[in-house]
Design a protein around this motif. Structure first.
Motif, PDB file in Angstrom:
ATOM      1  N   ASP A 102       0.827  -1.313  -0.156  1.00  0.00           N
ATOM      2  CA  ASP A 102      -0.061   0.130  -0.086  1.00  0.00           C
ATOM      3  C   ASP A 102       0.851   1.151   0.063  1.00  0.00           C
ATOM      4  O   ASP A 102       0.623   2.007  -0.707  1.00  0.00           O
ATOM      5  CB  ASP A 102      -0.888  -0.041   1.387  1.00  0.00           C
ATOM      6  N   LEU A 103       1.709   1.322   0.743  1.00  0.00           N
ATOM      7  CA  LEU A 103       2.751   2.431   0.873  1.00  0.00           C
ATOM      8  C   LEU A 103       3.542   2.506  -0.532  1.00  0.00           C
ATOM      9  O   LEU A 103       3.526   3.851  -0.995  1.00  0.00           O
ATOM     10  CB  LEU A 103       3.811   2.115   2.007  1.00  0.00           C
ATOM     11  N   LEU A 104       4.067   1.490  -0.953  1.00  0.00           N
ATOM     12  CA  LEU A 104       4.542   1.785  -2.330  1.00  0.00           C
ATOM     13  C   LEU A 104       3.735   2.181  -3.695  1.00  0.00           C
ATOM     14  O   LEU A 104       4.041   2.782  -4.264  1.00  0.00           O
ATOM     15  CB  LEU A 104       5.336   0.428  -2.815  1.00  0.00           C
ATOM     16  N   ARG A 105       2.592   1.792  -3.384  1.00  0.00           N
ATOM     17  CA  ARG A 105       1.487   2.242  -4.391  1.00  0.00           C
ATOM     18  C   ARG A 105       1.112   3.867  -4.148  1.00  0.00           C
ATOM     19  O   ARG A 105       0.878   4.585  -5.196  1.00  0.00           O
ATOM     20  CB  ARG A 105       0.127   1.572  -4.396  1.00  0.00           C
ATOM     21  N   ALA A 106       1.092   4.185  -2.960  1.00  0.00           N
ATOM     22  CA  ALA A 106       0.943   5.428  -2.528  1.00  0.00           C
ATOM     23  C   ALA A 106       2.036   6.597  -3.124  1.00  0.00           C
ATOM     24  O   ALA A 106       2.087   7.513  -3.529  1.00  0.00           O
ATOM     25  CB  ALA A 106       0.837   5.544  -1.098  1.00  0.00           C
ATOM     26  N   LEU A 107       3.253   5.840  -3.344  1.00  0.00           N
ATOM     27  CA  LEU A 107       4.550   6.622  -3.782  1.00  0.00           C
ATOM     28  C   LEU A 107       4.655   6.550  -5.112  1.00  0.00           C
ATOM     29  O   LEU A 107       5.611   7.268  -5.837  1.00  0.00           O
ATOM     30  CB  LEU A 107       5.593   5.871  -2.882  1.00  0.00           C
ATOM     31  N   ALA A 108       3.911   5.764  -5.775  1.00  0.00           N
ATOM     32  CA  ALA A 108       3.973   5.446  -7.325  1.00  0.00           C
ATOM     33  C   ALA A 108       3.831   6.376  -8.230  1.00  0.00           C
ATOM     34  O   ALA A 108       3.957   6.280  -9.584  1.00  0.00           O
ATOM     35  CB  ALA A 108       3.284   4.045  -7.523  1.00  0.00           C
ATOM     36  N   ALA A 109       3.254   7.343  -8.101  1.00  0.00           N
ATOM     37  CA  ALA A 109       2.788   8.339  -8.939  1.00  0.00           C
ATOM     38  C   ALA A 109       3.946   9.567  -9.138  1.00  0.00           C
ATOM     39  O   ALA A 109       4.618  10.118  -7.959  1.00  0.00           O
ATOM     40  CB  ALA A 109       1.302   9.097  -8.729  1.00  0.00           C
ATOM     41  N   PRO A 110       4.407  10.022 -10.471  1.00  0.00           N
ATOM     42  CA  PRO A 110       5.211  10.891 -10.545  1.00  0.00           C
ATOM     43  C   PRO A 110       5.144  12.412  -9.469  1.00  0.00           C
ATOM     44  O   PRO A 110       6.089  12.865  -9.155  1.00  0.00           O
ATOM     45  CB  PRO A 110       5.578  11.153 -12.113  1.00  0.00           C
ATOM     46  N   SER A 150      -3.276   9.680   3.621  1.00  0.00           N
ATOM     47  CA  SER A 150      -3.910   8.551   4.240  1.00  0.00           C
ATOM     48  C   SER A 150      -3.071   7.385   4.121  1.00  0.00           C
ATOM     49  O   SER A 150      -3.445   6.543   5.027  1.00  0.00           O
ATOM     50  CB  SER A 150      -5.073   8.410   3.111  1.00  0.00           C
ATOM     51  N   ALA A 151      -1.881   7.508   3.376  1.00  0.00           N
ATOM     52  CA  ALA A 151      -1.086   6.301   3.480  1.00  0.00           C
ATOM     53  C   ALA A 151       0.160   6.617   4.451  1.00  0.00           C
ATOM     54  O   ALA A 151       0.707   5.631   4.577  1.00  0.00           O
ATOM     55  CB  ALA A 151      -0.234   6.165   1.964  1.00  0.00           C
ATOM     56  N   GLY A 152      -0.119   7.596   5.446  1.00  0.00           N
ATOM     57  CA  GLY A 152       0.935   8.087   6.416  1.00  0.00           C
ATOM     58  C   GLY A 152       2.380   8.361   5.944  1.00  0.00           C
ATOM     59  O   GLY A 152       3.271   8.333   6.633  1.00  0.00           O
ATOM     60  N   VAL A 153       2.266   8.871   4.909  1.00  0.00           N
ATOM     61  CA  VAL A 153       3.758   9.272   4.290  1.00  0.00           C
ATOM     62  C   VAL A 153       3.783  10.852   4.695  1.00  0.00           C
ATOM     63  O   VAL A 153       4.833  11.379   5.036  1.00  0.00           O
ATOM     64  CB  VAL A 153       3.815   9.585   2.691  1.00  0.00           C
ATOM     65  N   VAL A 154       2.691  11.748   4.665  1.00  0.00           N
ATOM     66  CA  VAL A 154       2.932  13.013   5.066  1.00  0.00           C
ATOM     67  C   VAL A 154       1.809  13.511   6.295  1.00  0.00           C
ATOM     68  O   VAL A 154       0.957  12.725   6.522  1.00  0.00           O
ATOM     69  CB  VAL A 154       2.842  14.143   3.807  1.00  0.00           C
TER      70      VAL A 154
END
Length: 116
Positions: free
Chosen positions: A32-40, A79-83
């Motif tokens: 899920d985390l990698l998918r959240a980061l997957a957009a340029p 929502s992915a907990g990145v920011v």
């Protein structure tokens, strides 16, 4: 001539020990985390936030992307907990939750740049 069966190692190579197993929920959360980061655009946002905490209008200016699109990508990252966003008066200032996330993105970008 010796025929090697599928799953057998050559005589000069020892089979490595398997990596320690990870819990299924851990692997799913990492996916899920990698998918959240997957957009340029989200990668670009993370790179900006690695340098300094920023509000939406600063990200719009830095990336040249429309404000609604930046806000949409920030919602995904949040929502992915990145920011994490923190209100300062009329603005929300965004920051990375931790440096591990920046390393994932920086390492991926560096890897690609080395191949160019």
């Amino acid at each position: 001539m010796t025929v090697q069966l599928h799953g057998e190692h050559s005589p000069e190579r020892q089979a490595p020990a398997p990596a320690p197993p990870r819990a299924t929920h851990t692997l799913a959360a990492a996916g899920d985390l990698l998918r959240a980061l997957a957009a340029p655009v989200r990668i670009a946002i993370v790179l900006q936030l690695q340098e300094h905490d920023r509000c939406v209008h600063e990200l719009v200016e830095a990336l040249g992307v429309a404000q609604p699109l930046i806000s949409q990508h920030l919602r995904v990252l949040k929502s992915a907990g990145v920011v994490h966003g923190e209100r300062h008066g009329r603005e929300v200032v965004y920051r990375l939750v931790d440096e591990h996330l920046a390393h994932i993105v920086v390492d991926a970008v560096t890897h690609v740049e080395e191949k160019l």
